[in-house]
Design an enzyme around this catalytic site. Structure first.
Site, PDB file in Angstrom:
ATOM      1  N   ARG A   1      -1.762  -1.891  -3.505  1.00 59.92           N
ATOM      2  CA  ARG A   1      -3.117  -0.839  -4.239  1.00 59.92           C
ATOM      3  C   ARG A   1      -2.901  -0.034  -4.953  1.00 59.92           C
ATOM      4  O   ARG A   1      -1.603   1.136  -5.170  1.00 59.92           O
ATOM      5  CB  ARG A   1      -3.479  -0.206  -2.643  1.00 59.92           C
ATOM      6  CG  ARG A   1      -4.191   0.789  -2.763  1.00 59.92           C
ATOM      7  CD  ARG A   1      -3.963   2.169  -0.918  1.00 59.92           C
ATOM      8  NE  ARG A   1      -5.120   3.231  -1.636  1.00 59.92           N
ATOM      9  CZ  ARG A   1      -4.671   4.123  -0.682  1.00 59.92           C
ATOM     10  NH1 ARG A   1      -3.756   4.781  -0.305  1.00 59.92           N
ATOM     11  NH2 ARG A   1      -5.383   5.523  -0.578  1.00 59.92           N
TER      12      ARG A   1
ATOM     13  N   LEU B   1     -11.691   9.295   7.961  1.00 54.36           N
ATOM     14  CA  LEU B   1     -10.403  10.716   8.168  1.00 54.36           C
ATOM     15  C   LEU B   1      -9.342  10.264   8.644  1.00 54.36           C
ATOM     16  O   LEU B   1      -8.616  10.260   9.720  1.00 54.36           O
ATOM     17  CB  LEU B   1     -11.514  11.301   9.439  1.00 54.36           C
ATOM     18  CG  LEU B   1     -12.528  11.129   8.969  1.00 54.36           C
ATOM     19  CD1 LEU B   1     -13.574  11.891  10.328  1.00 54.36           C
ATOM     20  CD2 LEU B   1     -12.982  12.178   7.829  1.00 54.36           C
TER      21      LEU B   1
ATOM     22  N   ASN C   1       0.944  -1.091  -0.049  1.00 55.35           N
ATOM     23  CA  ASN C   1       0.563   0.492   0.271  1.00 55.35           C
ATOM     24  C   ASN C   1       1.112   1.126  -0.183  1.00 55.35           C
ATOM     25  O   ASN C   1       1.560   1.811   1.101  1.00 55.35           O
ATOM     26  CB  ASN C   1      -0.546  -0.294   1.218  1.00 55.35           C
ATOM     27  CG  ASN C   1      -2.054   1.156   1.203  1.00 55.35           C
ATOM     28  OD1 ASN C   1      -1.478   2.121   0.337  1.00 55.35           O
ATOM     29  ND2 ASN C   1      -2.452   0.944   2.794  1.00 55.35           N
TER      30      ASN C   1
ATOM     31  N   GLU D   1      -6.276  -2.024   5.181  1.00 53.97           N
ATOM     32  CA  GLU D   1      -6.815  -2.222   3.376  1.00 53.97           C
ATOM     33  C   GLU D   1      -5.805  -3.233   2.605  1.00 53.97           C
ATOM     34  O   GLU D   1      -5.928  -3.926   1.865  1.00 53.97           O
ATOM     35  CB  GLU D   1      -5.889  -0.072   3.060  1.00 53.97           C
ATOM     36  CG  GLU D   1      -7.148   0.542   3.052  1.00 53.97           C
ATOM     37  CD  GLU D   1      -6.417   1.960   3.533  1.00 53.97           C
ATOM     38  OE1 GLU D   1      -5.321   1.710   3.802  1.00 53.97           O
ATOM     39  OE2 GLU D   1      -6.786   2.695   2.683  1.00 53.97           O
TER      40      GLU D   1
ATOM     41  N   ARG E   1      -4.982  19.375   1.146  1.00 53.09           N
ATOM     42  CA  ARG E   1      -6.098  19.169   0.263  1.00 53.09           C
ATOM     43  C   ARG E   1      -7.001  19.614   0.579  1.00 53.09           C
ATOM     44  O   ARG E   1      -7.544  19.860   1.682  1.00 53.09           O
ATOM     45  CB  ARG E   1      -6.576  17.686  -0.418  1.00 53.09           C
ATOM     46  CG  ARG E   1      -5.477  16.988  -1.025  1.00 53.09           C
ATOM     47  CD  ARG E   1      -5.495  15.696  -1.265  1.00 53.09           C
ATOM     48  NE  ARG E   1      -5.095  14.649  -0.707  1.00 53.09           N
ATOM     49  CZ  ARG E   1      -5.524  13.352  -0.603  1.00 53.09           C
ATOM     50  NH1 ARG E   1      -6.288  12.918  -1.620  1.00 53.09           N
ATOM     51  NH2 ARG E   1      -4.586  13.022  -0.209  1.00 53.09           N
TER      52      ARG E   1
ATOM     53  N   HIS F   1     -10.722   5.595  -1.317  1.00 52.70           N
ATOM     54  CA  HIS F   1     -10.697   4.996  -0.223  1.00 52.70           C
ATOM     55  C   HIS F   1     -11.629   3.229  -0.430  1.00 52.70           C
ATOM     56  O   HIS F   1     -12.358   3.062   0.798  1.00 52.70           O
ATOM     57  CB  HIS F   1     -11.163   5.770   0.937  1.00 52.70           C
ATOM     58  CG  HIS F   1     -10.438   6.622   1.005  1.00 52.70           C
ATOM     59  ND1 HIS F   1     -10.431   7.872   1.512  1.00 52.70           N
ATOM     60  CD2 HIS F   1      -8.731   6.953   1.429  1.00 52.70           C
ATOM     61  CE1 HIS F   1      -9.300   8.485   1.828  1.00 52.70           C
ATOM     62  NE2 HIS F   1      -8.613   8.123   1.505  1.00 52.70           N
TER      63      HIS F   1
ATOM     64  N   LYS G   1       3.074   0.922   3.370  1.00 48.01           N
ATOM     65  CA  LYS G   1       3.071   0.209   3.766  1.00 48.01           C
ATOM     66  C   LYS G   1       3.001  -1.397   3.453  1.00 48.01           C
ATOM     67  O   LYS G   1       2.328  -1.795   2.282  1.00 48.01           O
ATOM     68  CB  LYS G   1       1.133   0.405   4.888  1.00 48.01           C
ATOM     69  CG  LYS G   1       1.235   1.411   5.377  1.00 48.01           C
ATOM     70  CD  LYS G   1      -0.222   1.286   6.387  1.00 48.01           C
ATOM     71  CE  LYS G   1      -0.633   2.955   6.121  1.00 48.01           C
ATOM     72  NZ  LYS G   1      -1.726   3.432   5.974  1.00 48.01           N
TER      73      LYS G   1
ATOM     74  N   GLY H   1     -10.089   9.534  12.176  1.00 47.19           N
ATOM     75  CA  GLY H   1     -10.888   8.445  12.394  1.00 47.19           C
ATOM     76  C   GLY H   1     -10.920   7.724  13.942  1.00 47.19           C
ATOM     77  O   GLY H   1     -12.438   7.708  14.372  1.00 47.19           O
TER      78      GLY H   1
HETATM   79  P1  ADP Z   1      -3.482   8.172   5.991  1.00 51.00           P
HETATM   80  O1  ADP Z   1      -4.002   8.757   5.094  1.00 51.00           O
HETATM   81  O2  ADP Z   1      -2.008   8.915   5.932  1.00 51.00           O
HETATM   82  O3  ADP Z   1      -3.085   6.722   5.553  1.00 51.00           O
HETATM   83  P2  ADP Z   1      -4.026   8.134   8.558  1.00 51.00           P
HETATM   84  O4  ADP Z   1      -4.727   6.974   8.509  1.00 51.00           O
HETATM   85  O5  ADP Z   1      -2.478   7.022   9.305  1.00 51.00           O
HETATM   86  O6  ADP Z   1      -3.159   8.978   7.301  1.00 51.00           O
HETATM   87  O7  ADP Z   1      -4.032   9.556   9.214  1.00 51.00           O
HETATM   88  C1  ADP Z   1      -3.138  10.354   9.923  1.00 51.00           C
HETATM   89  C2  ADP Z   1      -4.048  11.421  10.987  1.00 51.00           C
HETATM   90  O8  ADP Z   1      -4.729  11.441  11.905  1.00 51.00           O
HETATM   91  C3  ADP Z   1      -2.691  12.821  11.160  1.00 51.00           C
HETATM   92  O9  ADP Z   1      -3.333  14.144  10.809  1.00 51.00           O
HETATM   93  C4  ADP Z   1      -2.559  12.402  11.998  1.00 51.00           C
HETATM   94  O10 ADP Z   1      -1.870  13.475  13.281  1.00 51.00           O
HETATM   95  C5  ADP Z   1      -3.801  11.864  12.654  1.00 51.00           C
HETATM   96  N1  ADP Z   1      -3.839  10.576  14.175  1.00 51.00           N
HETATM   97  C6  ADP Z   1      -2.955   9.506  14.578  1.00 51.00           C
HETATM   98  N2  ADP Z   1      -3.494   9.536  15.834  1.00 51.00           N
HETATM   99  C7  ADP Z   1      -3.617  10.752  16.491  1.00 51.00           C
HETATM  100  C8  ADP Z   1      -4.173  11.436  17.603  1.00 51.00           C
HETATM  101  N3  ADP Z   1      -3.844  10.276  18.870  1.00 51.00           N
HETATM  102  N4  ADP Z   1      -5.102  12.282  17.502  1.00 51.00           N
HETATM  103  C9  ADP Z   1      -5.237  12.798  16.695  1.00 51.00           C
HETATM  104  N5  ADP Z   1      -5.097  12.702  15.451  1.00 51.00           N
HETATM  105  C10 ADP Z   1      -4.132  11.522  15.448  1.00 51.00           C
END
Ligand code: ADP
Length: 400
Positions: A98, A214, A9, A384, A246, A186, A16, A335
């Site tokens: 992916r 998210l 991914n 994923e 974005r 996604h 990943k 999320g």
């Molecule tokens: P990607 O789209 O790169 O796979 P991720 O799903 O790993 O992204 O999400 C990254 C986002 O999640 C970042 O904005 C990060 O700050 C947020 N995040 C991760 N852990 C926390 C947390 N404990 N509190 C708030 N935001 C978090």
């Protein structure tokens, strides 16, 4: 030696990977990988973290100190070397990738040959942040294991049977006929959530559900009976919710204004919308939600408020499309981890019957709605890589 499938991914600055047993036990696929890893910070400060059977392991060898200039292709080569030397009891039988954009031609997973690869390359302009990295990973594996079957699994696939009206833009018909439509992204994450959400939601999973993915990239999907009715991303992954860097949905007139009145080139506009907007652009501080949550700067606060406002607005629109709402599922980095963002989004939706249980939410439990809530609210980690590996396993028919 047991057969294994490598799921890859590759994101814009992360990579990943996960190795899964290439079997379905009693018809059930195990979503737990044998080995999994993530390289974060590609192009800035790349770092590998790895788990074997779910437990973090010490990194040794060339991936301990990754050179700054390493990119997705060279990193995949190092990962293959590492898997071969450290986990030699596995016999790799296929790799699944992916692939962010499948265009109008690819909806289901497909084995990659020279012709398919060429078609995927032609889609780069539609997913410039991701597709080149997806292809670099494929090329690196072809270079070191030319006979290994490689499967592309599409982020657009889950949304391809959306109703026609959900796919159309109000543009001249000729453009729609040429494939300028809403594809949505996604999809591997949504497909995974759709496959497991019954464990948390029971029969409600077959009703009217909105899944909010998210992360750095952010989108939502309205599902009825686990099928996509509507999704927030569009022709590209620039549309919809506000994201890390974005802009999300934007009055197209702003783009014209930047080009015609401000004299920006298309490349400069591209850079602004993909790299300098979103949480980073509004806060002027960071694209990272965790950093913004820890900041006392009012611009950080406003960026968070706008992120939640846009999410709340999308949930309202999707509820109208679904004709009601039975459950809201949060997933991906923000999320899954940010109780504050979940609370703030839901707090504006009390009129819809959403009530969060503050304690369950703070503890990141899987069910976070209060008992009186008319809508179920859940947190389900996405996976994923498991979806990629399962689809790859099925396509190459290595089931035992
Ligand atoms: P990607 O789209 O790169 O796979 P991720 O799903 O790993 O992204 O999400 C990254 C986002 O999640 C970042 O904005 C990060 O700050 C947020 N995040 C991760 N852990 C926390 C947390 N404990 N509190 C708030 N935001 C978090």
């Amino acid at each position: 030696m047991s057969n294994a499938i490598l799921a890859v991914n590759s994101g814009s600055s992360s990579l990943k990977f996960a190795l899964f047993a290439a079997t379905r036990q009693s018809g059930e696929w195990s979503n737990e990988p044998l080995v999994s890893g993530k390289i974060n910070g590609i192009g800035r400060k790349p770092m590998l973290s790895e788990k074997v059977n779910g437990k973090p392991v010490e990194i040794s060898g060339p991936l301990k100190n990754i050179p700054l200039e390493a990119r997705h292709g060279s990193l995949i080569a190092l990962i293959l070397e590492r898997l071969n030397s450290h986990y030699s009891k596995f016999n790799l039988v296929a790799a699944g990738h992916r692939m962010v954009h499948g265009g109008s031609e690819f909806a289901s997973p497909v084995q990659i040959d020279a012709e398919v690869r060429k078609k995927l390359e032609n889609l780069i302009p539609l997913a410039p942040l991701h597709q080149p990295h997806n292809l670099a990973a494929i090329d690196a594996i072809t270079a070191s294991m030319p006979d290994l079957p490689q499967i592309a699994c599409f982020d657009t696939g889950f949304h391809r049977d959306m109703p026609r009206l959900a796919q159309l833009f109000a543009l001249p018909r000729k453009l729609s006929d040429d494939g300028v439509i809403r594809y949505g992204f996604h999809g591997l994450s949504y497909e995974y959530i759709a496959s497991v959400m019954g464990e948390t939601l029971g029969t409600v999973a077959d009703g009217k559900v909105i899944v909010a993915h998210l992360g750095n990239g952010a989108s939502m999907c309205a599902m009825l009976n686990r099928h996509c009715l509507s999704t927030s991303m569009g022709f590209t992954a620039l549309d919809g919710l506000m994201m890390g860097r974005r802009s999300g949905s934007l009055d197209a007139g702003v783009v014209l204004h930047l080009i015609q009145q401000k004299g920006l080139t298309p490349d400069e506009v591209w850079h602004m919308l993909y790299r300098e907007s979103g949480l980073l652009g509004v806060s002027g501080i960071s694209n990272n939600m965790k950093i913004l949550e820890e900041s006392t700067n009012p611009h950080a606060r406003e960026a968070i408020d706008l992120f939640c406002y846009r999410a709340m607005r999308e949930i309202g629109a999707m509820t109208a499309i679904l004709g009601g709402l039975d459950a809201l599922v949060f997933t991906a980095g923000i999320g899954q981890n940010s109780a504050r963002i979940r609370q703030q989004i839901c707090s504006q939706l009390g009129w819809l019957g959403l009530q969060v249980d503050a304690d369950a939410n703070d503890r990141n439990l899987s069910v976070i709605n209060a008992a009186i809530s008319e809508v179920k609210i859940c947190v389900i980690p996405t996976n994923e890589e498991a979806m990629i590996a399962a689809a790859t396993c099925d396509l190459i028919a290595v089931r035992k």
